[in-house]
Design a protein around this motif. Structure first.
Motif, mmCIF file in Angstrom:
data_model
loop_
_atom_site.group_PDB
_atom_site.id
_atom_site.type_symbol
_atom_site.label_atom_id
_atom_site.label_comp_id
_atom_site.label_asym_id
_atom_site.label_seq_id
_atom_site.Cartn_x
_atom_site.Cartn_y
_atom_site.Cartn_z
ATOM 1 N N ASN A 16 0.716 -1.209 0.044
ATOM 2 C CA ASN A 16 -0.070 -0.041 -0.053
ATOM 3 C C ASN A 16 0.845 1.204 -0.102
ATOM 4 O O ASN A 16 0.618 2.239 -0.753
ATOM 5 N N TRP A 71 -2.522 4.461 4.878
ATOM 6 C CA TRP A 71 -1.895 3.115 5.777
ATOM 7 C C TRP A 71 -2.734 2.758 6.593
ATOM 8 O O TRP A 71 -3.324 1.534 6.579
ATOM 9 N N HIS A 72 -3.057 3.798 7.530
ATOM 10 C CA HIS A 72 -3.778 3.290 8.708
ATOM 11 C C HIS A 72 -5.305 2.974 8.206
ATOM 12 O O HIS A 72 -5.807 2.017 8.791
ATOM 13 N N TRP A 84 -5.504 -0.303 6.727
ATOM 14 C CA TRP A 84 -4.975 -1.300 7.778
ATOM 15 C C TRP A 84 -6.397 -1.469 8.715
ATOM 16 O O TRP A 84 -6.762 -2.799 8.849
ATOM 17 N N ARG A 97 -8.944 -3.632 7.154
ATOM 18 C CA ARG A 97 -8.647 -5.002 7.249
ATOM 19 C C ARG A 97 -8.917 -5.621 8.758
ATOM 20 O O ARG A 97 -9.482 -6.916 8.804
ATOM 21 N N HIS A 98 -8.683 -4.808 9.600
ATOM 22 C CA HIS A 98 -8.627 -5.516 10.857
ATOM 23 C C HIS A 98 -9.785 -4.690 11.870
ATOM 24 O O HIS A 98 -9.798 -5.133 13.085
ATOM 25 N N ARG A 132 1.108 -2.000 14.606
ATOM 26 C CA ARG A 132 1.783 -1.591 13.502
ATOM 27 C C ARG A 132 1.080 -0.183 13.007
ATOM 28 O O ARG A 132 1.631 0.635 12.657
ATOM 29 N N SER A 133 -0.181 -0.298 13.059
ATOM 30 C CA SER A 133 -0.833 0.888 12.566
ATOM 31 C C SER A 133 -0.683 1.937 13.486
ATOM 32 O O SER A 133 -0.788 3.204 13.319
ATOM 33 N N ALA A 190 -7.752 -3.507 0.461
ATOM 34 C CA ALA A 190 -7.269 -4.263 1.685
ATOM 35 C C ALA A 190 -8.274 -5.050 2.181
ATOM 36 O O ALA A 190 -7.939 -6.146 3.007
ATOM 37 N N HIS A 234 -6.543 -12.287 4.926
ATOM 38 C CA HIS A 234 -5.821 -11.936 6.277
ATOM 39 C C HIS A 234 -4.498 -12.664 6.237
ATOM 40 O O HIS A 234 -4.204 -13.821 5.765
#
Lengths: 109, 277
Positions: free
Chosen positions: A3, B83-84, B87, B90-91, B111-112, B263, B268
């Protein structure tokens, strides 16, 4: 990470062009939190380079929403501000750190 | 003193909003307080360093150093926010589910959090360096410095209170919706930052095309007003956007949308946790 790479690629699509030559040089000076000259004429519909000299020892922020400029100028330094192309008209600017006295305008004509 | 308070508050408000949103977006994620604190502390240290080298930064790149610096800072923040959101797409649901079930911190999300800590740090860095310079200017001029300085410090305090207000305001949103609301807020925040970033590139002379103003809504709302400033940060309100800014704004929203969809449809990483929902 994929990404991230995609986003970076997108940023690279931005068009990069060399500096436009022949931009006119004009100078404003800040002294005792005031601009001299307080009004400055620039050609309309052209990119113009303003040189802002800060003669005070205190920093100043040259700001104009109308011209979309926001630039910090530390004490005893000078800065180059690129503006335009402006349609004919009056474009006020301020020194944001001393807005009471540091006021002026660019006249595009 | 009031003047100084208002000037500093105006500078702090943008970083304050961003921190408030980030805190709401990471609600229930373990360790987020620590990461956000890292971001703020790093941002403040960075702000002092940037303020100290303000002259050198300005003179760099033939006088365009400051613009290029701001454009980069904003650009990095945009990437981190994208990116966040990818992410979270996805989660996010797992986190929301866990929060509902156990009503406590979830271990997911380190990570986020790094990405968001960077965003917080950069926001504090950018606005903070101006506050530091302004306060330094007051001290350097000597005259009636103390009252002004107190005003400035109070401005920071009011800004912090504003952050808390943003955060608790967002917390009033039911858990079920909070992540979609904060995802939208983050998408708009990123789009606004992208528009600001390209304007700095334009001011630096790096980009010299598409500088024409598309419309002017200053009669309706000026960016100088507090409400205008809030909207400027929140959704990137600009009274006179240029073509370039508009393209950057819409492009960021489109990229964000595609990334999030992409995403969401990716399998996963870890299949061990939950079977099909």
């Amino acid at each position: 990470m994929k990404n991230l790479a995609a986003a970076a690629g997108l940023a690279a699509v931005l068009v990069f062009a060399p500096l436009s030559a022949g931009a006119q040089d004009l100078t404003l000076t800040i002294k005792d939190h005031k601009f001299t000259p307080s009004e400055i004429k620039v050609p309309a519909n052209k990119r113009v380079k303003l040189t802002v000299v800060n003669d005070d020892i205190t920093p100043e922020e040259f700001e104009s929403k109308q011209m979309k400029v926001e630039k910090v100028i530390p004490g005893k330094t000078k800065a180059v501000v690129r503006i335009g192309p402006l349609k004919p008209g009056r474009y006020p600017f301020v020194g944001e750190f001393h807005e009471d006295s540091a006021k002026g305008a660019v006249i595009a004509e | 003193m009031l003047g100084a308070l208002i000037i500093v508050f105006r500078e702090v408000i943008e970083a304050g909003l961003i921190i408030g949103i980030v805190m709401a977006a990471t609600r229930g994620v373990a360790g987020r307080g620590r990461w956000i604190t890292y971001g703020v502390v790093a941002g403040v240290l960075g702000a002092v360093i940037v303020a100290f080298f303000a002259g050198a930064i300005s003179q760099a790149f033939e006088g365009s150093g400051q613009e290029l610096f701001n454009a980069s800072v904003l650009g990095i923040a945009v990437v981190m926010l994208m990116w966040h959101n990818a992410w979270m797409a996805r989660h996010g649901r797992e986190i929301a589910d866990e929060m509902r079930q156990i009503g406590a911190d979830v271990s997911e999300g380190a990570r986020s959090l790094t990405a968001l800590a960077v965003v917080v740090g950069l926001a504090v860095l950018r606005e903070g360096s101006e506050v530091v310079l302004f306060l330094y200017g007051i001290l350097a001029s000597g005259t009636s410095g103390m009252a002004l300085f107190t005003g400035g410090v109070l401005g920071v305090v009011v800004g912090a209170a504003f952050t808390a207000l943003t955060y608790f305001g967002l917390l009033a949103i039911p858990t079920r919706y909070i992540f979609s609301v904060t995802s939208w807020l983050i998408a708009l925040l990123a789009a606004g930052m992208a528009a600001q970033s390209v304007q700095f590139l334009y001011n630096a002379g790096t980009v010299n095309v598409l500088g024409t103003t598309v419309w002017n809504t200053s009669w309706l709302l000026t960016e100088n007003s507090i409400f205008g400033k809030l909207l400027h940060t929140l959704i990137g309100y600009t009274e006179q956007p240029t073509q370039l800014q508009l393209i950057a704004y819409l492009g960021t929203l489109a990229a964000m949308y595609l990334l999030v969809r992409f995403a969401r449809h990716q399998p996963h990483d870890r299949e061990l946790a939950a079977p099909a929902e």
